[in-house]
Design an enzyme around this catalytic site. Structure first.
Site, PDB file in Angstrom:
ATOM      1  N   TYR A   1     -15.041  -2.937   8.098  1.00 50.72           N
ATOM      2  CA  TYR A   1     -13.872  -2.412   8.479  1.00 50.72           C
ATOM      3  C   TYR A   1     -13.431  -2.522   9.862  1.00 50.72           C
ATOM      4  O   TYR A   1     -12.230  -3.253  10.063  1.00 50.72           O
ATOM      5  CB  TYR A   1     -14.004  -0.832   8.327  1.00 50.72           C
ATOM      6  CG  TYR A   1     -12.524  -0.281   8.474  1.00 50.72           C
ATOM      7  CD1 TYR A   1     -11.250  -0.776   7.632  1.00 50.72           C
ATOM      8  CD2 TYR A   1     -12.329   0.999   9.221  1.00 50.72           C
ATOM      9  CE1 TYR A   1     -10.181   0.124   7.760  1.00 50.72           C
ATOM     10  CE2 TYR A   1     -10.989   1.512   9.457  1.00 50.72           C
ATOM     11  CZ  TYR A   1      -9.990   1.017   8.665  1.00 50.72           C
ATOM     12  OH  TYR A   1      -8.576   1.743   8.910  1.00 50.72           O
TER      13      TYR A   1
ATOM     14  N   GLY B   1      -0.457   4.825  -0.715  1.00 58.01           N
ATOM     15  CA  GLY B   1      -1.728   5.281  -0.250  1.00 58.01           C
ATOM     16  C   GLY B   1      -1.449   6.546   0.840  1.00 58.01           C
ATOM     17  O   GLY B   1      -0.263   7.192   0.768  1.00 58.01           O
ATOM     18  N   GLN B   2      -2.394   6.803   1.631  1.00 55.82           N
ATOM     19  CA  GLN B   2      -2.252   8.095   2.397  1.00 55.82           C
ATOM     20  C   GLN B   2      -0.930   7.859   3.400  1.00 55.82           C
ATOM     21  O   GLN B   2       0.125   9.025   3.473  1.00 55.82           O
ATOM     22  CB  GLN B   2      -3.464   8.216   3.251  1.00 55.82           C
ATOM     23  CG  GLN B   2      -3.350   9.894   3.784  1.00 55.82           C
ATOM     24  CD  GLN B   2      -4.480   9.915   4.899  1.00 55.82           C
ATOM     25  OE1 GLN B   2      -4.974   9.078   5.209  1.00 55.82           O
ATOM     26  NE2 GLN B   2      -4.626  11.122   5.268  1.00 55.82           N
TER      27      GLN B   2
ATOM     28  N   LYS C   1     -10.626  -5.520  11.267  1.00 56.18           N
ATOM     29  CA  LYS C   1      -9.467  -4.825  11.950  1.00 56.18           C
ATOM     30  C   LYS C   1      -9.212  -5.532  13.254  1.00 56.18           C
ATOM     31  O   LYS C   1      -8.076  -6.153  13.641  1.00 56.18           O
ATOM     32  CB  LYS C   1      -9.484  -3.386  12.280  1.00 56.18           C
ATOM     33  CG  LYS C   1      -9.214  -2.525  10.739  1.00 56.18           C
ATOM     34  CD  LYS C   1      -7.841  -2.531  10.537  1.00 56.18           C
ATOM     35  CE  LYS C   1      -7.704  -1.955   8.883  1.00 56.18           C
ATOM     36  NZ  LYS C   1      -6.146  -2.372   8.650  1.00 56.18           N
TER      37      LYS C   1
ATOM     38  N   GLY D   1       0.848  -1.267  -0.166  1.00 54.88           N
ATOM     39  CA  GLY D   1       0.281   0.179   0.039  1.00 54.88           C
ATOM     40  C   GLY D   1       0.974   1.229  -0.002  1.00 54.88           C
ATOM     41  O   GLY D   1       0.506   2.217   0.602  1.00 54.88           O
TER      42      GLY D   1
ATOM     43  N   ARG E   1      -1.792   1.306  -7.583  1.00 50.65           N
ATOM     44  CA  ARG E   1      -2.473   2.879  -7.822  1.00 50.65           C
ATOM     45  C   ARG E   1      -1.777   3.795  -7.556  1.00 50.65           C
ATOM     46  O   ARG E   1      -0.927   3.676  -6.644  1.00 50.65           O
ATOM     47  CB  ARG E   1      -3.917   2.650  -7.359  1.00 50.65           C
ATOM     48  CG  ARG E   1      -5.012   1.764  -7.923  1.00 50.65           C
ATOM     49  CD  ARG E   1      -6.335   1.687  -7.722  1.00 50.65           C
ATOM     50  NE  ARG E   1      -6.408   1.392  -6.092  1.00 50.65           N
ATOM     51  CZ  ARG E   1      -6.980   2.150  -5.096  1.00 50.65           C
ATOM     52  NH1 ARG E   1      -7.364   3.288  -5.452  1.00 50.65           N
ATOM     53  NH2 ARG E   1      -7.074   1.477  -3.956  1.00 50.65           N
TER      54      ARG E   1
HETATM   55  N1  SER Z   1      -9.425   6.764   9.141  1.00 45.09           N
HETATM   56  C1  SER Z   1     -10.165   5.506   9.087  1.00 45.09           C
HETATM   57  C2  SER Z   1     -11.601   5.816   8.344  1.00 45.09           C
HETATM   58  O1  SER Z   1     -12.284   6.703   8.718  1.00 45.09           O
HETATM   59  C3  SER Z   1     -10.106   5.185  10.538  1.00 45.09           C
HETATM   60  O2  SER Z   1      -9.190   4.639  10.840  1.00 45.09           O
HETATM   61  O3  SER Z   1     -12.038   4.883   7.910  1.00 45.09           O
END
Ligand code: SER
Length: 347
Positions: free
Chosen positions: A169, A41-42, A173, A38, A66
């Site tokens: 999500y 990514g950010q 996690k 990744g 990407r």
């Molecule tokens: N920044 C993430 C989200 O908003 C939280 O870990 O999905």
């Protein structure tokens, strides 16, 4: 005992004395070879740069598929993390010793495509953990405040508490954290995890998170002077400036193994604020800035997450400390974004 690092990164122990002559004896093996998944990514974009500075450009392998910048300088591998065999080949090819496994699907995208979130956040992670055991590599797991849910105390959320998330999500996690702890206990894998709060950065825009309004608000403030927020004005969530996040990420990976007592993931905090509070801080720089609030499906996600986090274990055990409060973060974001967008601030 005299130690030094030679040009190829081997740690040398000069303590061997034979007939009055000091022979160097190699103690540790090679320099770290780091894989970042990744990578564009950010978090990855800024972490790769920081790791390159620390370990040398040739010792950091950036894996992504990407948003690869055409001018990227460094060791690049193109692809995803789903194919275990391809990952195995890659780890062998580069003799990887550390994996920052950042490839992940965030909360809002995960709600739109729960299967994808499971495939990337759980199945790919399990592949990485299996391979890390085989290759004896150290692993960083990016977890999240999304592991918490409506039954968790929302203020000053403790390290050890209820984990009953209601987003896909969050479910992935929590599963990931438990997998990491299991691999640590069963196979002795050296795995370290951080529950990131919302991350705020100017170099790369985030994708698909619930906390992402706190980045988008800056772009709109500079470009138009107006922002339509998808959360209620009083929705307080834990947040962190990216410089702090990068510092903490490298710090936890460099800490002595015996300092890492939490094998799931550490709570990590910096600042907590609501859309109303960040908008007021931006207004100090852009007096005409206006923010409106129309909550959408992300409000329910935000309402299930903590307002503030107790991260005293991370502070005590491996020395975590943040540098950026709200005013400092807002000033930095506006300064950098103004330059990046090539614009004067809207008055
Ligand atoms: N920044 C993430 C989200 O908003 C939280 O870990 O999905």
């Amino acid at each position: 005992m005299i130690m030094s690092i030679n040009s190829i990164g081997r740690e040398i122990d000069f303590s061997v004395l034979v007939c009055g002559f000091q022979y160097p004896r190699e103690k540790k093996i090679m320099a770290e070879k780091i894989l970042v998944t990744g990578a564009f990514g950010q978090i990855g974009t800024e972490l790769v740069e920081a790791l390159q500075k620390k370990h040398g450009v040739n010792n950091v392998v950036a894996l992504g598929h990407r948003n690869i910048p055409p001018d990227f300088k460094g060791v690049l591998e193109k692809g995803g993390t789903e194919d275990k065999e391809a990952m195995d080949t890659l780890l062998k090819k580069h003799k990887i010793t550390q994996i920052y496994h950042l490839a992940s699907i965030l909360s809002a995208t995960g709600e739109k495509n729960p299967q994808l979130a499971w495939d990337i956040n759980v199945n790919s992670l399990k592949n990485i953990l299996d391979l890390a055991v085989e290759h004896k590599a150290k692993v960083l797991l990016p977890s999240s405040i999304a592991v918490f849910g409506p039954t968790t105390p929302r203020k000053n959320t403790p390290q050890h508490t209820m984990l009953e998330p209601t987003t896909m999500y969050g479910v992935t996690k929590v599963t990931g954290e438990l997998l990491c702890q299991y691999y640590s206990l069963k196979y002795g894998l050296d795995v370290r995890g951080i529950r990131y709060p919302g991350l705020i950065s100017w170099k790369t825009e985030p994708g698909g998170g619930t906390t992402d309004y706190a980045v988008a608000i800056f772009y709109e403030a500079i470009k138009t002077g107006n922002y339509a927020c998808y959360l209620r004005d009083d929705t307080t969530m834990p947040m962190m400036y990216m410089d702090d996040a990068i510092k903490g990420t490298i710090q936890i990976m460099e800490a002595d193994k015996d300092k890492i007592k939490v094998k799931t993931s550490y709570n990590l905090a910096a600042i907590s604020f609501s859309p109303k509070e960040i908008a007021a801080e931006i207004k100090k720089h852009i007096p005409g800035f206006k923010c409106s609030y129309t909550p959408d499906f992300r409000q329910k996600i935000a309402d299930s997450w903590p307002m503030s986090i107790d991260d005293s274990d991370a502070r005590k055990e491996w020395g975590w400390k943040h540098d950026f409060d709200l005013p400092k973060m807002v000033a930095e974001m506006l300064k950098h974004l103004k330059k990046k967008l090539g614009k004067q601030l809207v008055k």
